[in-house]
Scaffold this motif. Structure first.
Motif, short mmCIF file in Angstrom:
data_model
loop_
_atom_site.label_atom_id
_atom_site.label_comp_id
_atom_site.label_asym_id
_atom_site.label_seq_id
_atom_site.Cartn_x
_atom_site.Cartn_y
_atom_site.Cartn_z
N ASP A 80 5.87 -7.90 -3.90
CA ASP A 80 6.02 -9.31 -4.52
C ASP A 80 4.46 -9.93 -5.52
O ASP A 80 3.87 -8.72 -5.79
N LYS A 81 4.62 -10.68 -6.49
CA LYS A 81 3.97 -10.22 -7.49
C LYS A 81 2.47 -10.84 -7.18
O LYS A 81 1.61 -10.49 -8.20
N ASP A 82 2.23 -10.80 -6.60
CA ASP A 82 0.57 -11.02 -6.21
C ASP A 82 0.28 -10.03 -4.74
O ASP A 82 -0.56 -10.20 -4.19
N TYR A 83 1.43 -9.18 -4.64
CA TYR A 83 0.81 -8.18 -3.45
C TYR A 83 -0.64 -7.28 -4.03
O TYR A 83 -0.87 -7.05 -5.11
N ASP A 84 -1.32 -7.76 -3.22
CA ASP A 84 -2.33 -6.46 -3.07
C ASP A 84 -2.27 -5.07 -2.95
O ASP A 84 -1.60 -4.32 -2.44
N LEU A 85 -2.84 -4.11 -4.43
CA LEU A 85 -1.99 -3.03 -4.35
C LEU A 85 -3.30 -1.44 -3.67
O LEU A 85 -2.15 -0.86 -3.85
N SER A 86 -4.25 -2.54 -3.56
CA SER A 86 -5.23 -1.73 -2.83
C SER A 86 -4.59 -1.53 -0.79
O SER A 86 -5.23 -1.07 -0.36
N LYS A 87 -3.34 -2.24 -0.88
CA LYS A 87 -2.69 -2.44 0.53
C LYS A 87 -1.67 -1.38 0.40
O LYS A 87 -0.42 -1.82 1.41
N LEU A 88 -1.22 -0.28 -0.58
CA LEU A 88 0.17 -0.08 -0.89
C LEU A 88 0.42 1.31 0.25
O LEU A 88 1.83 1.35 1.10
N HIS A 89 -0.05 0.97 0.94
CA HIS A 89 -0.47 2.48 2.06
C HIS A 89 0.54 1.12 3.11
O HIS A 89 0.50 1.91 3.95
N GLU A 90 0.65 -0.29 2.91
CA GLU A 90 1.00 -0.67 3.87
C GLU A 90 2.49 -0.81 4.12
O GLU A 90 2.81 -1.54 4.80
N THR A 91 3.14 -0.87 2.71
CA THR A 91 4.13 -0.50 2.72
C THR A 91 5.21 0.48 3.72
O THR A 91 4.52 1.30 3.65
N ASP A 92 6.45 -0.08 3.67
CA ASP A 92 7.01 0.92 4.52
C ASP A 92 7.08 2.39 3.63
O ASP A 92 7.53 3.97 4.57
N LEU A 93 7.31 2.79 1.97
CA LEU A 93 6.59 3.60 1.67
C LEU A 93 5.53 4.00 1.99
O LEU A 93 5.83 5.46 2.01
N GLY A 94 4.61 3.61 1.94
CA GLY A 94 3.56 3.64 1.60
C GLY A 94 2.99 4.52 3.82
O GLY A 94 2.63 5.82 3.41
N LYS A 95 4.07 3.95 4.22
CA LYS A 95 3.64 4.63 5.85
C LYS A 95 4.19 5.99 6.41
O LYS A 95 3.37 6.39 6.43
N LYS A 96 5.63 6.09 5.14
CA LYS A 96 6.46 6.34 5.49
C LYS A 96 5.34 8.08 4.58
O LYS A 96 5.23 9.67 4.98
N GLU A 97 4.81 8.15 3.74
CA GLU A 97 4.23 9.19 2.74
C GLU A 97 2.32 8.68 3.65
O GLU A 97 2.79 10.77 3.33
N VAL A 98 2.37 8.38 3.51
CA VAL A 98 0.78 8.94 4.64
C VAL A 98 1.29 9.43 5.46
O VAL A 98 0.95 10.91 6.22
N ALA A 99 2.46 9.11 6.56
CA ALA A 99 2.77 10.06 7.93
C ALA A 99 3.35 11.81 7.06
O ALA A 99 3.21 12.14 7.74
N ARG A 100 4.10 11.76 6.12
CA ARG A 100 4.31 13.50 5.79
C ARG A 100 3.44 13.89 5.16
O ARG A 100 2.88 14.68 5.59
N ARG A 101 2.33 12.93 4.51
CA ARG A 101 1.16 13.51 3.84
C ARG A 101 0.29 14.44 5.11
O ARG A 101 -0.65 15.04 4.91
N GLY A 102 0.07 13.71 6.17
CA GLY A 102 -0.68 14.23 7.16
C GLY A 102 0.00 15.17 8.11
O GLY A 102 -0.88 15.83 8.85
N ARG A 103 0.53 16.40 7.70
CA ARG A 103 1.62 17.18 8.62
C ARG A 103 0.61 18.16 7.63
O ARG A 103 0.86 18.49 6.34
#
Length: 298
Positions: A50-73
Motif C-alpha cells: 500500500d502507498k502508505d505502508y510503513d517500511l520498518s514493518k516489512l518483516h510483517e508482510t507475507d514475504l517478510g515472515k517467510k524470510e525471517v523463518a528462512r534466515r532463522g535456520r
C-alpha cells in the motif's frame, strides 16, 4: 559491545590517507523530503505494498515472515534476502514484469541522479563531475533472525580505491541501534558506533579505510536502505587501478557532469564508457566488490 571478526585478510595500508579529515569524517546530510518520499514510494511499488505502508514493518508482510523463518535456520548463512532478489528482478533490464520494471527503473534512476546532483556533489566538494557507483546497493535488515547483513570489513581490503567515500541512505524507516550500520570514526580507531538518523537523513563515511559492519537486528524495526560509493574527479585514477580492474567508469562506476541538464529517466549505464556491468543479484556473499551491484555486505 560485541564486534564481529574481520571478514577477509587485511591488506597493507596505503602510504597515507589520501583524503582530508573534512572528507573522511562521518557526516549527516538532510535530503530533499520529496526525493526521499519518491524513493520510498518506489520501494513500496516494487514489493506491491500500500502507498502508505510503513517500511520498518516489512518483516510483517507475507514475504517478510517467510524470510525471517528462512534466515532463522542454521544452514542459512547467506545475506541475500528474497527482498533483494525481487528488487533486482524489477530493476534489471529484460527481467520480470516489463512495463512495471521499465517505469520503476526510470523513476529510480532519475531519483538517484537527482540525489547525486543536489546533495552528494556538494558533500564531497565537487562542482564539475562526480564519479559514482553505477547502481546503488539495496539492503533490507530484518529483525527476528540471528544474522546481520555485513561482517566487519573495510572496502579497501576488497580492492576498492582508498579515495572512495561511502553514502548510506535509509528509506522510509527508523534507523538506530542494531538495525543500523556500525562504523569507526577514523581508520584503526575502533570506536564503533551505529548511525542514528532522523527522517530523510543520509550519512557519509569513509568505508574504504574505516571498518564497518552490522549486528543481528534486535530492534522491532526493519531497516531498508541504499548505499553507494563516490570519488571526486580529481581523485579518479583509472591507470592506477589497471585495465582489468572493475573500479573504472563503465564497470563499477558511472560519471555525471554537473553542467549537464537533469535527464528524466536517464539510463546511467548507457552514459558510461566501456563495457557496462549488469545488475547482478547473484553476487558472492564473500565479495564486497562485485561488478555492477553489490548485494551482500554493508
Amino acid at each position: 559491545m560485541y564486534v564481529p571478526k574481520q571478514h577477509v585478510l587485511r591488506l597493507a595500508d596505503p602510504p597515507c590517507v589520501p583524503l582530508s579529515k573534512d572528507l573522511t569524517r562521518i557526516a549527516y546530510y538532510n535530503c530533499d523530503p520529496v526525493l526521499c518520499k519518491e524513493l520510498a514510494a518506489i520501494v513500496r511499488e516494487v514489493f506491491e505494498l500500500d502507498k502508505d505502508y510503513d517500511l520498518s514493518k516489512l518483516h510483517e508482510t507475507d514475504l517478510g515472515k517467510k524470510e525471517v523463518a528462512r534466515r532463522g535456520r542454521p544452514e542459512r548463512t547467506g545475506r541475500l534476502t528474497r527482498f533483494n532478489k525481487e528488487w533486482y528482478n524489477v530493476m534489471k533490464p529484460g527481467v520480470g514484469k516489463m512495463d512495471k520494471s521499465n517505469e520503476l527503473r526510470k523513476r529510480f534512476q532519475t531519483a538517484y541522479q537527482q540525489l547525486i546532483r543536489e546533495l552528494v556533489a556538494d558533500a564531497i566538494g565537487e562542482d564539475d563531475e562526480v564519479i559514482f557507483q553505477m547502481w546503488p546497493t539495496f539492503r533490507v535488515h530484518l529483525p527476528g533472525t540471528d544474522k546481520g547483513v555485513g561482517r566487519r570489513h573495510r572496502d579497501y581490503d576488497y580492492l576498492h580505491p582508498p579515495t572512495e567515500l561511502n553514502f548510506w541512505l535509509p528509506i522510509g524507516c527508523q534507523v538506530y541501534d542494531t538495525n543500523s550500520l556500525y562504523a569507526e570514526s577514523e581508520p584503526c580507531k575502533g570506536d564503533y558506533t551505529p548511525f542514528t538518523t532522523e527522517p530523510n537523513q543520509m550519512v557519509r563515511f569513509y568505508g574504504s579505510l574505516c571498518d564497518h559492519f552490522t549486528l543481528p537486528n534486535t530492534t522491532p524495526h526493519t531497516r531498508v536502505s541504499i548505499d553507494f560509493r563516490v570519488i571526486r574527479k580529481q581523485d579518479y585514477t583509472p591507470e592506477a587501478a589497471g585495465p582489468q580492474s572493475q573500479f573504472i567508469i563503465g564497470r563499477h562506476y558511472s560519471s555525471l557532469k554537473l553542467s549537464d541538464p537533469l535527464e528524466t529517466g536517464v539510463s546511467l549505464v548507457a552514459k558510461t564508457k566501456g563495457e557496462p556491468a549488469e545488475i547482478d543479484a547473484q553476487s558472492s556473499d564473500d565479495d564486497d566488490s562485485t561488478v555492477g551491484v553489490e548485494v551482500t555486505w554493508d
